[in-house]
Design an enzyme around this catalytic site. Structure first.
Site, PDB file in Angstrom:
ATOM      1  N   LYS A 122      71.958  44.485  44.414  1.00 25.21           N
ATOM      2  CA  LYS A 122      70.915  45.275  43.739  1.00 25.21           C
ATOM      3  C   LYS A 122      70.953  46.676  44.352  1.00 25.21           C
ATOM      4  O   LYS A 122      70.350  46.933  45.387  1.00 25.21           O
ATOM      5  CB  LYS A 122      69.551  44.616  43.986  1.00 25.21           C
ATOM      6  CG  LYS A 122      68.495  44.880  42.945  1.00 25.21           C
ATOM      7  CD  LYS A 122      68.188  46.336  42.677  1.00 25.21           C
ATOM      8  CE  LYS A 122      67.231  46.949  43.647  1.00 25.21           C
ATOM      9  NZ  LYS A 122      67.042  48.411  43.457  1.00 25.21           N
ATOM     10  N   GLU A 178      67.948  46.522  57.755  1.00 30.53           N
ATOM     11  CA  GLU A 178      68.393  47.788  58.356  1.00 30.53           C
ATOM     12  C   GLU A 178      67.450  48.851  57.820  1.00 30.53           C
ATOM     13  O   GLU A 178      67.526  49.214  56.643  1.00 30.53           O
ATOM     14  CB  GLU A 178      69.838  48.105  57.931  1.00 30.53           C
ATOM     15  CG  GLU A 178      70.875  47.166  58.490  1.00 30.53           C
ATOM     16  CD  GLU A 178      71.105  47.367  59.979  1.00 30.53           C
ATOM     17  OE1 GLU A 178      70.617  48.358  60.542  1.00 30.53           O
ATOM     18  OE2 GLU A 178      71.763  46.504  60.572  1.00 30.53           O
ATOM     19  N   CYS A 180      70.283  57.484  58.016  1.00 32.55           N
ATOM     20  CA  CYS A 180      69.317  56.782  58.862  1.00 32.55           C
ATOM     21  C   CYS A 180      69.548  57.051  60.346  1.00 32.55           C
ATOM     22  O   CYS A 180      68.616  56.989  61.135  1.00 32.55           O
ATOM     23  CB  CYS A 180      69.384  55.292  58.581  1.00 32.55           C
ATOM     24  SG  CYS A 180      71.042  54.635  58.766  1.00 32.55           S
ATOM     25  N   GLU A 233      60.585  60.471  59.611  1.00 31.36           N
ATOM     26  CA  GLU A 233      61.937  60.789  59.156  1.00 31.36           C
ATOM     27  C   GLU A 233      61.843  61.940  58.137  1.00 31.36           C
ATOM     28  O   GLU A 233      61.164  61.795  57.116  1.00 31.36           O
ATOM     29  CB  GLU A 233      62.450  59.559  58.390  1.00 31.36           C
ATOM     30  CG  GLU A 233      63.686  58.933  58.889  1.00 31.36           C
ATOM     31  CD  GLU A 233      64.133  57.764  57.996  1.00 31.36           C
ATOM     32  OE1 GLU A 233      63.335  57.144  57.276  1.00 31.36           O
ATOM     33  OE2 GLU A 233      65.330  57.479  58.050  1.00 31.36           O
TER      34      GLU A 233
HETATM   35  P1  NAP Z   1      63.956  52.493  49.801  1.00 31.48           P
HETATM   36  O1  NAP Z   1      63.090  53.285  48.912  1.00 31.48           O
HETATM   37  O2  NAP Z   1      63.315  51.540  50.743  1.00 31.48           O
HETATM   38  O3  NAP Z   1      64.951  51.703  48.822  1.00 31.48           O
HETATM   39  C1  NAP Z   1      65.952  50.842  49.315  1.00 31.48           C
HETATM   40  C2  NAP Z   1      66.253  49.797  48.262  1.00 31.48           C
HETATM   41  O4  NAP Z   1      65.081  49.011  48.035  1.00 31.48           O
HETATM   42  C3  NAP Z   1      66.633  50.386  46.905  1.00 31.48           C
HETATM   43  O5  NAP Z   1      67.564  49.545  46.266  1.00 31.48           O
HETATM   44  C4  NAP Z   1      65.319  50.341  46.148  1.00 31.48           C
HETATM   45  O6  NAP Z   1      65.483  50.312  44.756  1.00 31.48           O
HETATM   46  C5  NAP Z   1      64.769  49.027  46.644  1.00 31.48           C
HETATM   47  N1  NAP Z   1      63.335  48.866  46.461  1.00 31.48           N
HETATM   48  C6  NAP Z   1      62.418  49.793  46.120  1.00 31.48           C
HETATM   49  N2  NAP Z   1      61.204  49.212  45.990  1.00 31.48           N
HETATM   50  C7  NAP Z   1      61.376  47.903  46.263  1.00 31.48           C
HETATM   51  C8  NAP Z   1      60.503  46.786  46.315  1.00 31.48           C
HETATM   52  N3  NAP Z   1      59.211  46.891  46.056  1.00 31.48           N
HETATM   53  N4  NAP Z   1      61.023  45.593  46.652  1.00 31.48           N
HETATM   54  C9  NAP Z   1      62.327  45.469  46.938  1.00 31.48           C
HETATM   55  N5  NAP Z   1      63.204  46.477  46.887  1.00 31.48           N
HETATM   56  C10 NAP Z   1      62.725  47.674  46.567  1.00 31.48           C
HETATM   57  O7  NAP Z   1      64.937  53.398  50.656  1.00 31.48           O
HETATM   58  P2  NAP Z   1      65.861  54.588  50.132  1.00 31.48           P
HETATM   59  O8  NAP Z   1      64.998  55.773  49.869  1.00 31.48           O
HETATM   60  O9  NAP Z   1      66.775  54.121  49.075  1.00 31.48           O
HETATM   61  O10 NAP Z   1      66.770  54.858  51.418  1.00 31.48           O
HETATM   62  C11 NAP Z   1      66.388  55.655  52.472  1.00 31.48           C
HETATM   63  C12 NAP Z   1      65.864  54.810  53.627  1.00 31.48           C
HETATM   64  O11 NAP Z   1      66.865  53.881  54.012  1.00 31.48           O
HETATM   65  C13 NAP Z   1      65.588  55.652  54.861  1.00 31.48           C
HETATM   66  O12 NAP Z   1      64.407  55.213  55.474  1.00 31.48           O
HETATM   67  C14 NAP Z   1      66.806  55.362  55.751  1.00 31.48           C
HETATM   68  O13 NAP Z   1      66.569  55.559  57.117  1.00 31.48           O
HETATM   69  C15 NAP Z   1      67.062  53.932  55.410  1.00 31.48           C
HETATM   70  N6  NAP Z   1      68.459  53.574  55.730  1.00 31.48           N
HETATM   71  C16 NAP Z   1      68.672  52.739  56.788  1.00 31.48           C
HETATM   72  C17 NAP Z   1      69.974  52.405  57.138  1.00 31.48           C
HETATM   73  C18 NAP Z   1      70.236  51.488  58.308  1.00 31.48           C
HETATM   74  O14 NAP Z   1      71.368  51.011  58.430  1.00 31.48           O
HETATM   75  N7  NAP Z   1      69.271  51.199  59.162  1.00 31.48           N
HETATM   76  C19 NAP Z   1      71.047  52.913  56.403  1.00 31.48           C
HETATM   77  C20 NAP Z   1      70.791  53.760  55.327  1.00 31.48           C
HETATM   78  C21 NAP Z   1      69.473  54.073  54.999  1.00 31.48           C
HETATM   79  P3  NAP Z   1      65.192  51.600  43.833  1.00 31.48           P
HETATM   80  O15 NAP Z   1      65.779  52.777  44.547  1.00 31.48           O
HETATM   81  O16 NAP Z   1      65.888  51.255  42.575  1.00 31.48           O
HETATM   82  O17 NAP Z   1      63.720  51.685  43.687  1.00 31.48           O
END
Ligand code: NAP
Length: 476
Positions: A172, A247, A281, A379
């Site tokens: 997904k 993560e 991240c 962040e």
């Molecule tokens: P996000 O908003 O949490 O989204 C991550 C994933 O979750 C996307 O596929 C998103 O789908 C989905 N999602 C959204 N709402 C959801 C819900 N209610 N239930 C389940 N899944 C849901 O994060 P992002 O903005 O894409 O990514 C940035 C974040 O990721 C930052 O905080 C970054 O630090 C973190 N990150 C961490 C790592 C690590 O390895 N620790 C690596 C990369 C990024 P949609 O986008 O389709 O809504």
């Protein structure tokens, strides 16, 4: 504009569904659409994966490795197309996109091999009539939810070990960058993965994730994304005690001590902070520089930052592409304004770049930063480098640990004993010591505290998809 599809049970699917636009953040143009799937489509993918589980997990690790290596080869052969897709849908400069394709492919190679080393154990028995063994089994059907900022690597870091362990997957991707996942799925089809082993569902994140969480056939969720959504998944997992790997967000401190090699430190901080326009991240978010070298560091660092070229990621000269969307751009502006209002000095940058429908922000350096500013607490996810002066090692360590996050930290010091003492006190899962780019397929990647649960990559990356089954054998 092309209409892309999902992939469920060995078929391209979702042609009849509403669609979601995928937008190029460099100019606001719609570059394609994907189906807006939901609960029903997630269910179909889960059923398909469940049907495939028995035969996929019965293959030998060597046979599964063959599929993964084929996929790795195909990714490398198609590096340019994958990289361009990534740049178009999320803005990353082409040179970084190509690097990500190679990095993403390296997880497939690593886990293809690592799957052959999922050893069980024989444990000496306390009784003569028994033999005690630990067998290893794949956990079952896996749901893999990924963020937009590393659309290829976050997928392969999950599906590589899952598939190697014998687990079928439902991917997904984020709505912001699903096309890389579609391209990767096309390569999975070409690699010949059996029906139902690899599935791709796009659409409503709450509906798809909701189904993945509540369907008992899904035994494991592996998620990369924000801490906020990670916490929500922990709550949702409680009813079935669903296995989770998380993560999550980071807020990396970079400690530049007064014995650092200044040129090396400047290079390392620029590399970490400005990669992917600061939307990483593990990228440095808080730079702590010791007072003896503070002024010189700020000057040299700012000179390097001013050389970074902002532009469309498709331009080979570009170092900094656009931010992912309007919300991302506004967040960065808000953090900079708050810091400036509270007394920080904008050394360079500090404003958006007005390009029609392009989400650009100038690479920014801020000095005279203090703890009370939002950018030292949250962040920023943008090209902003806040620099704060510190006096002692103790102060640097205290400030570095003063956050609920614990993903990555960086230390620049040429003194081995001092570097070791500092790092021992840092509550971070990853530390770059005189190194601004610590990621690799063969090492454990993950965070302490609110940055997550578990590790991806390395031999630990397999554990997330393996169950231990202890077998006590009576032989008398
Ligand atoms: P996000 O908003 O949490 O989204 C991550 C994933 O979750 C996307 O596929 C998103 O789908 C989905 N999602 C959204 N709402 C959801 C819900 N209610 N239930 C389940 N899944 C849901 O994060 P992002 O903005 O894409 O990514 C940035 C974040 O990721 C930052 O905080 C970054 O630090 C973190 N990150 C961490 C790592 C690590 O390895 N620790 C690596 C990369 C990024 P949609 O986008 O389709 O809504």
């Amino acid at each position: 504009m092309k209409k892309y599809l999902m992939y469920v049970d060995g078929e391209w699917a979702g042609n009849e569904l509403d669609t979601m636009d995928v937008v190029n953040p460099a100019n606001g143009e719609v570059i394609g659409t994907v189906p807006y799937g939901g609960k029903k489509e997630a269910q179909a993918a889960i059923e398909a994966a469940d049907r495939a589980f028995s035969s996929w997990s019965s293959l030998t690790a060597y046979e599964r490795a063959g599929y993964l290596k084929k996929l790795q080869e195909l990714m490398l052969e198609n590096e340019e197309e994958l990289a361009e897709t990534m740049t178009l849908e999320m803005g990353k400069p082409m040179k970084e996109s190509r690097g990500e394709v190679r990095y993403a492919a390296s997880f497939l190679e690593w886990f293809a091999e690592e799957g052959k080393r999922v050893y069980g154990e024989t444990i000496p028995s306390h009784l003569g009539g028994k033999r005690l063994q630990v067998w290893k089994k794949p956990v079952g059907v896996v749901g893999a939810i990924t963020p937009w900022n590393f659309p290829a690597a976050m997928l392969t870091r999950k599906i590589g070990p899952a598939l190697a362990a014998g687990c079928p997957v439902i991917m997904k991707p984020s709505r912001e960058s699903p096309l890389t996942a579609v391209k990767l799925t096309e390569l999975c089809v070409e690699a010949g993965f059996p029906k139902g082993v690899v599935n791709l569902v796009t659409g409503s994140s709450s509906q798809i994730a909701g189904e993945l969480m509540q369907n008992e056939k899904v035994r494991k969720i592996t998620f990369t994304g924000s801490t906020e959504i990670g916490k929500q998944l922990i709550r949702q997992s409680a009813d079935q005690v669903k296995k989770l790997s998380l993560e999550l967000g980071g807020h990396a401190p970079m400690l530049v001590m007064d014995d650092a090699d200044l040129d090396k430190a400047v290079k390392g901080v620029v590399a970490s902070k400005f990669r992917n326009a600061g939307q990483t991240c593990i990228c440095g978010n808080r730079i702590f520089v010791q007072s003896g070298i503070y002024d010189e560091f700020v000057q040299k660092f700012s000179e390097e930052v001013q050389k970074l070229k902002v532009g469309d990621g498709l331009d080979e000269e570009t170092d900094i592409g656009p931010l992912i969307n309007k919300d991302g751009l506004e967040k960065v502006a808000r953090h900079v304004e708050d810091a400036a209002r509270k007394g920080a000095k904008v050394v360079t940058g500090g404003k958006p770049i007005t390009v029609k429908n392009g989400m650009y922000y100038t690479p920014t350096v801020m000095s005279e930063v203090s703890e009370d500013m939002i950018l030292m607490k949250e962040e920023t996810f943008g090209p902003v480098a806040p620099i704060m002066k510190v006096e002692t090692d103790e102060e640097a360590v205290r400030l570095a640990n003063q956050t609920p996050y614990g993903l990555a930290a960086y230390v620049f010091s040429e003194n081995v004993a001092r570097g070791m003492k500092i790092i021992e006190q840092l509550d971070y899962g990853i530390v770059g010591w005189n190194d601004g780019a610590p990621s690799a397929a063969q090492v454990p990647f993950g965070g302490m505290k609110e940055s997550g649960i578990g590790r991806e990559g390395g031999h630990e990356g397999m554990d997330a998809f393996i169950e231990s089954q202890y077998v006590s054998i009576g032989i008398d």
